[in-house]
Motif scaffolding. Sequence first.
Motif, PDB file in Angstrom:
ATOM      1  N   LYS A   1       0.828  -1.203   0.000  1.00  0.00           N
ATOM      2  CA  LYS A   1       0.000   0.000   0.000  1.00  0.00           C
ATOM      3  C   LYS A   1       0.866   1.258   0.000  1.00  0.00           C
ATOM      4  O   LYS A   1       0.587   2.227  -0.720  1.00  0.00           O
ATOM      5  CB  LYS A   1      -0.924  -0.002   1.216  1.00  0.00           C
ATOM      6  CG  LYS A   1      -1.992  -1.086   1.170  1.00  0.00           C
ATOM      7  CD  LYS A   1      -2.832  -1.085   2.438  1.00  0.00           C
ATOM      8  CE  LYS A   1      -3.871  -2.202   2.411  1.00  0.00           C
ATOM      9  NZ  LYS A   1      -4.725  -2.208   3.604  1.00  0.00           N
ATOM     10  N   THR A   2       1.922   1.240   0.801  1.00  0.00           N
ATOM     11  CA  THR A   2       2.827   2.400   0.869  1.00  0.00           C
ATOM     12  C   THR A   2       3.538   2.617  -0.462  1.00  0.00           C
ATOM     13  O   THR A   2       3.650   3.756  -0.936  1.00  0.00           O
ATOM     14  CB  THR A   2       3.856   2.182   1.989  1.00  0.00           C
ATOM     15  OG1 THR A   2       3.177   1.979   3.228  1.00  0.00           O
ATOM     16  CG2 THR A   2       4.775   3.384   2.121  1.00  0.00           C
ATOM     17  N   LEU A   3       4.015   1.536  -1.078  1.00  0.00           N
ATOM     18  CA  LEU A   3       4.715   1.640  -2.358  1.00  0.00           C
ATOM     19  C   LEU A   3       3.772   2.124  -3.457  1.00  0.00           C
ATOM     20  O   LEU A   3       4.149   2.951  -4.296  1.00  0.00           O
ATOM     21  CB  LEU A   3       5.317   0.289  -2.740  1.00  0.00           C
ATOM     22  CG  LEU A   3       6.463  -0.214  -1.853  1.00  0.00           C
ATOM     23  CD1 LEU A   3       6.757  -1.679  -2.148  1.00  0.00           C
ATOM     24  CD2 LEU A   3       7.721   0.631  -2.052  1.00  0.00           C
ATOM     25  N   LEU A   4       2.539   1.609  -3.463  1.00  0.00           N
ATOM     26  CA  LEU A   4       1.563   2.042  -4.460  1.00  0.00           C
ATOM     27  C   LEU A   4       1.238   3.518  -4.298  1.00  0.00           C
ATOM     28  O   LEU A   4       1.136   4.254  -5.287  1.00  0.00           O
ATOM     29  CB  LEU A   4       0.297   1.193  -4.343  1.00  0.00           C
ATOM     30  CG  LEU A   4      -0.869   1.579  -5.267  1.00  0.00           C
ATOM     31  CD1 LEU A   4      -0.448   1.543  -6.728  1.00  0.00           C
ATOM     32  CD2 LEU A   4      -2.063   0.653  -5.028  1.00  0.00           C
ATOM     33  N   TYR A   5       1.090   3.980  -3.057  1.00  0.00           N
ATOM     34  CA  TYR A   5       0.816   5.398  -2.826  1.00  0.00           C
ATOM     35  C   TYR A   5       1.981   6.255  -3.339  1.00  0.00           C
ATOM     36  O   TYR A   5       1.766   7.304  -3.962  1.00  0.00           O
ATOM     37  CB  TYR A   5       0.573   5.660  -1.341  1.00  0.00           C
ATOM     38  CG  TYR A   5       0.221   7.101  -1.052  1.00  0.00           C
ATOM     39  CD1 TYR A   5      -1.089   7.557  -1.222  1.00  0.00           C
ATOM     40  CD2 TYR A   5       1.184   8.006  -0.622  1.00  0.00           C
ATOM     41  CE1 TYR A   5      -1.421   8.874  -0.966  1.00  0.00           C
ATOM     42  CE2 TYR A   5       0.855   9.326  -0.370  1.00  0.00           C
ATOM     43  CZ  TYR A   5      -0.448   9.759  -0.545  1.00  0.00           C
ATOM     44  OH  TYR A   5      -0.769  11.079  -0.312  1.00  0.00           O
ATOM     45  N   GLN A   6       3.216   5.810  -3.091  1.00  0.00           N
ATOM     46  CA  GLN A   6       4.385   6.541  -3.588  1.00  0.00           C
ATOM     47  C   GLN A   6       4.346   6.649  -5.112  1.00  0.00           C
ATOM     48  O   GLN A   6       4.625   7.714  -5.684  1.00  0.00           O
ATOM     49  CB  GLN A   6       5.671   5.831  -3.168  1.00  0.00           C
ATOM     50  CG  GLN A   6       6.005   5.934  -1.695  1.00  0.00           C
ATOM     51  CD  GLN A   6       7.310   5.225  -1.391  1.00  0.00           C
ATOM     52  OE1 GLN A   6       8.353   5.537  -1.962  1.00  0.00           O
ATOM     53  NE2 GLN A   6       7.262   4.260  -0.487  1.00  0.00           N
ATOM     54  N   LEU A   7       4.015   5.549  -5.777  1.00  0.00           N
ATOM     55  CA  LEU A   7       3.946   5.547  -7.237  1.00  0.00           C
ATOM     56  C   LEU A   7       2.871   6.498  -7.738  1.00  0.00           C
ATOM     57  O   LEU A   7       3.105   7.306  -8.656  1.00  0.00           O
ATOM     58  CB  LEU A   7       3.680   4.124  -7.738  1.00  0.00           C
ATOM     59  CG  LEU A   7       3.477   3.969  -9.255  1.00  0.00           C
ATOM     60  CD1 LEU A   7       4.749   4.361 -10.006  1.00  0.00           C
ATOM     61  CD2 LEU A   7       3.073   2.544  -9.604  1.00  0.00           C
ATOM     62  N   LEU A   8       1.694   6.447  -7.152  1.00  0.00           N
ATOM     63  CA  LEU A   8       0.596   7.314  -7.580  1.00  0.00           C
ATOM     64  C   LEU A   8       0.910   8.784  -7.304  1.00  0.00           C
ATOM     65  O   LEU A   8       0.546   9.662  -8.097  1.00  0.00           O
ATOM     66  CB  LEU A   8      -0.694   6.910  -6.873  1.00  0.00           C
ATOM     67  CG  LEU A   8      -1.264   5.543  -7.268  1.00  0.00           C
ATOM     68  CD1 LEU A   8      -2.436   5.174  -6.361  1.00  0.00           C
ATOM     69  CD2 LEU A   8      -1.693   5.541  -8.725  1.00  0.00           C
ATOM     70  N   LEU A   9       1.604   9.060  -6.215  1.00  0.00           N
ATOM     71  CA  LEU A   9       1.978  10.440  -5.910  1.00  0.00           C
ATOM     72  C   LEU A   9       2.978  10.954  -6.937  1.00  0.00           C
ATOM     73  O   LEU A   9       2.888  12.102  -7.396  1.00  0.00           O
ATOM     74  CB  LEU A   9       2.569  10.519  -4.498  1.00  0.00           C
ATOM     75  CG  LEU A   9       2.949  11.918  -4.001  1.00  0.00           C
ATOM     76  CD1 LEU A   9       1.737  12.848  -4.003  1.00  0.00           C
ATOM     77  CD2 LEU A   9       3.557  11.841  -2.606  1.00  0.00           C
TER      78      LEU A   9
END
Length: 286
Positions: A143-151
């Motif tokens: 979840k943290t990695l996906l949020y970083q990518l989307l940001l």
Amino acid sequence: MEFYEASRFYIDRERKKRSSMPSRHYHNGYEIFYLVSGDICYFIGDRAYQAVSGALFVIDMNEIHKLVNAGGASFERVTLEFKKEFLDDLFAGGMPVDVMSVFSRGLPFIKLSVQERGLVERLFDHMIREFTEKPEGYESCLKTLLYQLLLLIRRKTNAVSGEQPLVHSVRNKTFEIVDYINRHYQDKLTIADMARRYGISPSYFCKTFRQSTGYTFTEYVNHVRIKEAKGLLMTGNDKVAAVAGQVGFESLTHFGRVFKEVTGMSPLKYRRQYCSIRGGLPGSTS
């Protein structure tokens, strides 16, 4: 047109010659598609996009899309699929930044710089390891990695003008040039030689290549060479200097500088980090 039930979260990286979903389709989840190598055409809605390695696409929920590999050559891609609820509990008070807006902006194709591609590929590599190996706390990490990518994607789309590399009615020579580079990356490649080979002026060659791919000629050649070098460093025992020569770099210093620009680390550190994850170094690490 076919409908597919989306996964709560799914990611994989695969080399293939044809899409496993050849028909126009849609699904009730969000998709991020990254082309690691090759050249394809991607249809999203009523528009077609010409893409070469390094292309990133964001596909909205229920958006009709289809991948076409007209040339038939192998390509490698990362596909990430998720539903919004996967991220719902990441922050107690809701997302501080609306990263999901990247899917509704009408900008499905994202042009990334060389440094941004390196960062995106590291995020994908980390996600794939977490998803495949499922260590303790892997879902929270995903979840943290996906949020970083989307940001990262949101910041990028905030800054772009909206120019998109649409496929023209008359097919240009870009795919042919890209295919040549992919097959001859270890050779000495210059703008003058390539322009002469394809019968166009050097200035027009540079302009059309960048407009079509999002890369300068040098950036694309380096991207292909570093991709091949990463594979050699991960699976072989050759010294770094030998790897540099095998992928077309005449100078070890230049190879090291470009490799670090793309991956964020030196070739030797990359080899050690990759092999430590897999439990051992190859026979030579220098």
